[in-house]
Structure formats: structure tokens, C-alpha cells
Design an enzyme around this catalytic site. Structure first.
Site, mmCIF file in Angstrom:
data_model
loop_
_atom_site.group_PDB
_atom_site.id
_atom_site.type_symbol
_atom_site.label_atom_id
_atom_site.label_comp_id
_atom_site.label_asym_id
_atom_site.label_seq_id
_atom_site.Cartn_x
_atom_site.Cartn_y
_atom_site.Cartn_z
ATOM 1 N N ARG A 148 -14.061 -14.640 49.413
ATOM 2 C CA ARG A 148 -13.427 -15.819 48.852
ATOM 3 C C ARG A 148 -14.520 -16.773 48.375
ATOM 4 O O ARG A 148 -15.676 -16.691 48.802
ATOM 5 C CB ARG A 148 -12.564 -16.528 49.894
ATOM 6 C CG ARG A 148 -11.419 -15.689 50.482
ATOM 7 C CD ARG A 148 -10.653 -16.502 51.499
ATOM 8 N NE ARG A 148 -9.512 -15.783 52.051
ATOM 9 C CZ ARG A 148 -9.539 -15.084 53.191
ATOM 10 N NH1 ARG A 148 -10.662 -15.030 53.901
ATOM 11 N NH2 ARG A 148 -8.468 -14.465 53.631
ATOM 12 N N LYS A 172 -10.779 -17.897 56.812
ATOM 13 C CA LYS A 172 -9.779 -18.922 57.104
ATOM 14 C C LYS A 172 -9.630 -19.106 58.603
ATOM 15 O O LYS A 172 -9.597 -18.129 59.354
ATOM 16 C CB LYS A 172 -8.433 -18.539 56.482
ATOM 17 C CG LYS A 172 -8.439 -18.579 54.951
ATOM 18 C CD LYS A 172 -7.060 -18.311 54.398
ATOM 19 C CE LYS A 172 -7.047 -18.441 52.889
ATOM 20 N NZ LYS A 172 -5.695 -18.192 52.318
ATOM 21 N N HIS A 248 -12.015 -15.303 42.062
ATOM 22 C CA HIS A 248 -10.984 -14.499 42.711
ATOM 23 C C HIS A 248 -10.672 -13.232 41.922
ATOM 24 O O HIS A 248 -10.166 -12.261 42.487
ATOM 25 C CB HIS A 248 -9.716 -15.334 42.924
ATOM 26 C CG HIS A 248 -9.377 -15.506 44.361
ATOM 27 N ND1 HIS A 248 -10.190 -16.201 45.244
ATOM 28 C CD2 HIS A 248 -8.334 -15.054 45.099
ATOM 29 C CE1 HIS A 248 -9.643 -16.181 46.443
ATOM 30 N NE2 HIS A 248 -8.525 -15.483 46.385
ATOM 31 N N ARG A 251 -12.765 -10.733 43.508
ATOM 32 C CA ARG A 251 -12.209 -10.351 44.814
ATOM 33 C C ARG A 251 -11.057 -9.371 44.619
ATOM 34 O O ARG A 251 -10.974 -8.342 45.296
ATOM 35 C CB ARG A 251 -11.748 -11.599 45.562
ATOM 36 C CG ARG A 251 -11.064 -11.347 46.914
ATOM 37 C CD ARG A 251 -10.851 -12.694 47.606
ATOM 38 N NE ARG A 251 -9.873 -12.648 48.679
ATOM 39 C CZ ARG A 251 -10.150 -12.330 49.946
ATOM 40 N NH1 ARG A 251 -11.377 -11.993 50.285
ATOM 41 N NH2 ARG A 251 -9.198 -12.344 50.866
ATOM 42 N N HIS A 274 -7.672 -10.462 55.653
ATOM 43 C CA HIS A 274 -6.246 -10.774 55.662
ATOM 44 C C HIS A 274 -5.695 -10.635 57.081
ATOM 45 O O HIS A 274 -5.915 -9.610 57.730
ATOM 46 C CB HIS A 274 -5.473 -9.820 54.745
ATOM 47 C CG HIS A 274 -5.680 -10.087 53.293
ATOM 48 N ND1 HIS A 274 -5.412 -9.155 52.307
ATOM 49 C CD2 HIS A 274 -6.144 -11.182 52.641
ATOM 50 C CE1 HIS A 274 -5.684 -9.667 51.134
ATOM 51 N NE2 HIS A 274 -6.129 -10.898 51.303
ATOM 52 N N TYR A 283 -2.038 -4.969 46.538
ATOM 53 C CA TYR A 283 -2.931 -4.095 45.775
ATOM 54 C C TYR A 283 -2.365 -2.687 45.626
ATOM 55 O O TYR A 283 -2.806 -1.938 44.752
ATOM 56 C CB TYR A 283 -4.319 -4.071 46.418
ATOM 57 C CG TYR A 283 -4.961 -5.430 46.405
ATOM 58 C CD1 TYR A 283 -5.406 -5.993 45.217
ATOM 59 C CD2 TYR A 283 -5.066 -6.178 47.577
ATOM 60 C CE1 TYR A 283 -5.957 -7.256 45.186
ATOM 61 C CE2 TYR A 283 -5.622 -7.446 47.554
ATOM 62 C CZ TYR A 283 -6.065 -7.979 46.360
ATOM 63 O OH TYR A 283 -6.605 -9.237 46.331
#
Length: 306
Positions: A148, A172, A248, A251, A274, A283
């Protein structure tokens, strides 16, 4: 408990216990401000006065304002999280948000570039100046590791473990993960971390602890910002005749190319950081689209109208 006090406790919980990043906290704060304003307009100032209808009215107001379904879902996620928190903490005896369904959002496939375009972009920076070597390392790391923007900007020198072949990434919620790095990405990063980075660091008028440990520095010797990183990627892409490319995109392309190359979805989930496999499953839609394109181009009876 008063509504304002409950919201303040919720924000404190998000900051301290959940460990959310400052930018994410600002989004939550804005969402809660919108929610508070809606409740004010409905004459509600106490937690016990909030009903499912009041929450639905807030959601409807967002949709009438023309907000995108994804934005409405994000705001409603903050609201539902708030009411779950209030129930868990004993501020209320019921969760009025349970019956309220958030709007469905269409499956939007992430922007990706082809492997050929990715290679062209990676090879587009050929200079030998410190900033050239930095920019090349940034592109290689974003595409080679699927980071990210915040993770690339927040990368510290102590977290670059090239001998082991990994980067230590804090994603995150400050969750730590190890992401493999090898080949062109490792070479570009190693080349930059020598004298080029040292030259950039000398440009800092006053050394700050955070700048001293940062991997990617700007032309003033400071830690590179999100805006700076976006500009580097955008400028490099435009030099290759590519428009609308952002960090992104790299990514997304990393994940898509890994999946098309046979990587396990769980492994991609781990590398991307994730929390939920369902986030990574977007994806698989890209992969199916790729398969359909291959089918239409290769099968003699697959072209519409034949």
C-alpha cells in the site's frame, strides 16, 4: 449515556485498542459527524432514542445526496461498528443497527496493467541520480511486493531484510507481516540504499528521528509523503504514455499477475495483508476475465456471431 460521550469513547477505542492509522481515524470521525448531524435533525440526542428507522433514515439521506454505494457502505460500516461497540460496553441493551442492511455494491474490478506494461514502467527510469535510483526502487517495491502507499512511505531501513529476502511491513492497524522481495526489486532497493539514499539524507536541514530511519526520502531529505509517492508513480507512467496509473494500480497488478502465474490465493492474501480472504477474492474475478479473453481469442467457435 449521552450520544456525544458514546461517540468520544468509540473514537478512543478505535485509536487505542484498534490502533487505526491517523488517516483512517479521520475518515471514521467524518462518518460519525455525518451520523450525528442526521440524528440531530431527527431530534435524537440519546443512545436509547436511536431506532432502526433512524439509522435507515441516515442511510437514505446519504443515497439521496448522490454518494457512491461504496461510500455509503463505508459510512454505514462505521455506524454499525459504533452500535456494536455500545452494546459490548454496556452503554445500550440492544443494537438498533442489526436490522438495517447496507446497500449492495457492484463488483468493480481493480485497475491493472499488463505484464508487458509493468515491465516497461519498471524499466522507464534509467538515470543514475539519487532520485532516479530512489524512484526505480519505489516502482520495483510497489509492483514486486504489492505494498500500500502508506506501507511504502512508512518503510524503515531496519525493516529491509534483504539477506533474508523479506520486508517487514506494518499494515492497517499496525499489523505486522513479512513480504518476500527478490530479483529486480531486491537489486533496485539495495542499489538505492547505498550512497544514493545517503546523499538525499544530507539535504535535510535539521535531522529528525523519523527521517533518519525512513527508507524513501524526498529531495529535502525528509520521509517521502503519500503525495510525493503518487507524483513519482504518475510521472513515470506518463513518461511511458500511460495515463491514470497510480500506486494502487501496481498493487492490483502484483496480485493479478501472481494469481495468473499460479500463486495460491491464501499466499496472496498474506502478502497483501488482507484480514479477510473475501477481500482478496476480487482478483479471482480479474483472473476469470483473463480466462474469458483467452477463450474468445483462441477458440474458433467462441467469437460472437459464429
Amino acid at each position: 449515556m449521552g450520544l456525544d460521550a458514546a461517540i468520544a469513547e468509540y473514537m478512543l477505542y478505535l485509536r487505542i485498542e484498534r490502533g487505526l492509522a491517523a488517516a483512517t481515524l479521520k475518515e471514521y470521525a467524518r462518518d460519525m459527524e455525518r451520523y450525528r448531524a442526521s440524528l440531530d435533525a431527527q431530534g435524537i440526542c440519546e443512545l436509547d432514542g436511536i431506532s432502526p428507522d433512524a439509522i435507515s433514515a441516515f442511510q437514505q439521506s446519504l443515497m439521496r445526496a448522490g454518494e457512491a454505494p461504496t461510500t455509503v457502505r463505508r459510512r454505514m460500516s462505521a455506524v454499525k461498528g459504533f452500535h456494536r461497540f455500545c452494546l459490548q460496553e454496556g452503554f445500550t441493551e440492544v443494537n438498533p443497527s442489526v436490522p438495517v442492511r447496507s446497500p449492495k455494491t457492484p463488483d468493480v474490478l481493480p485497475d491493472v496493467i499488463s505484464i508487458e506494461d509493468a515491465c516497461t514502467l519498471m524499466d522507464s527510469i534509467t538515470g543514475t541520480r539519487p532520485q532516479d535510483l530512489r524512484d526505480r526502487a519505489i516502482l520495483e517495491v510497489l509492483y514486486g511486493c504489492g505494498l500500500r502507499v502508506s506501507e511504502a512511505c512508512g518503510l524503515n531501513t531496519a525493516d529491509v531484510l534483504l539477506e533474508e529476502g523479506f520486508l517487514r511491513i506494518f499494515g492497517k492497524g499496525s499489523k505486522e507481516r513479512m513480504v518476500p522481495i527478490s530479483g529486480a526489486g531486491a537489486r533496485a532497493l539495495a542499489e538505492y540504499l547505498g550512497s544514493p539514499r545517503a546523499e538525499l539524507s544530507l539535504k535535510a536541514k535539521a535531522a529528525r528521528p523519523d527521517d533518519l530511519v525512513a527508507v524513501f526520502l524526498n529531495m529535502r531529505g525528509r520521509r517521502l509523503t503519500r503525495q510525493g509517492l503518487f507524483k513519482i508513480v504518475g510521472d513515470a507512467a506518463r513518461s511511458c504514455g500511460m495515463e491514470g496509473i497510480h500506486p494502487h494500480t501496481l498493487r492490483h497488478s502484483f496480485a493479478t499477475h501472481m494469481l495468473n502465474g499460479g500463486a495460491d490465493l491464501r499466499a496472496i492474501q498474506e502478502m497483501l495483508g488482507h484480514a479477510d480472504i473475501s477481500t482478496t477474492q476480487i482478483y479471482t474475478h480479474v483472473d476469470r476475465q483473463h480466462l474469458r479473453e483467452e477463450y474468445l481469442s483462441a477458440h474458433p467457435r467462441a467469437i460472437p456471431g459464429t
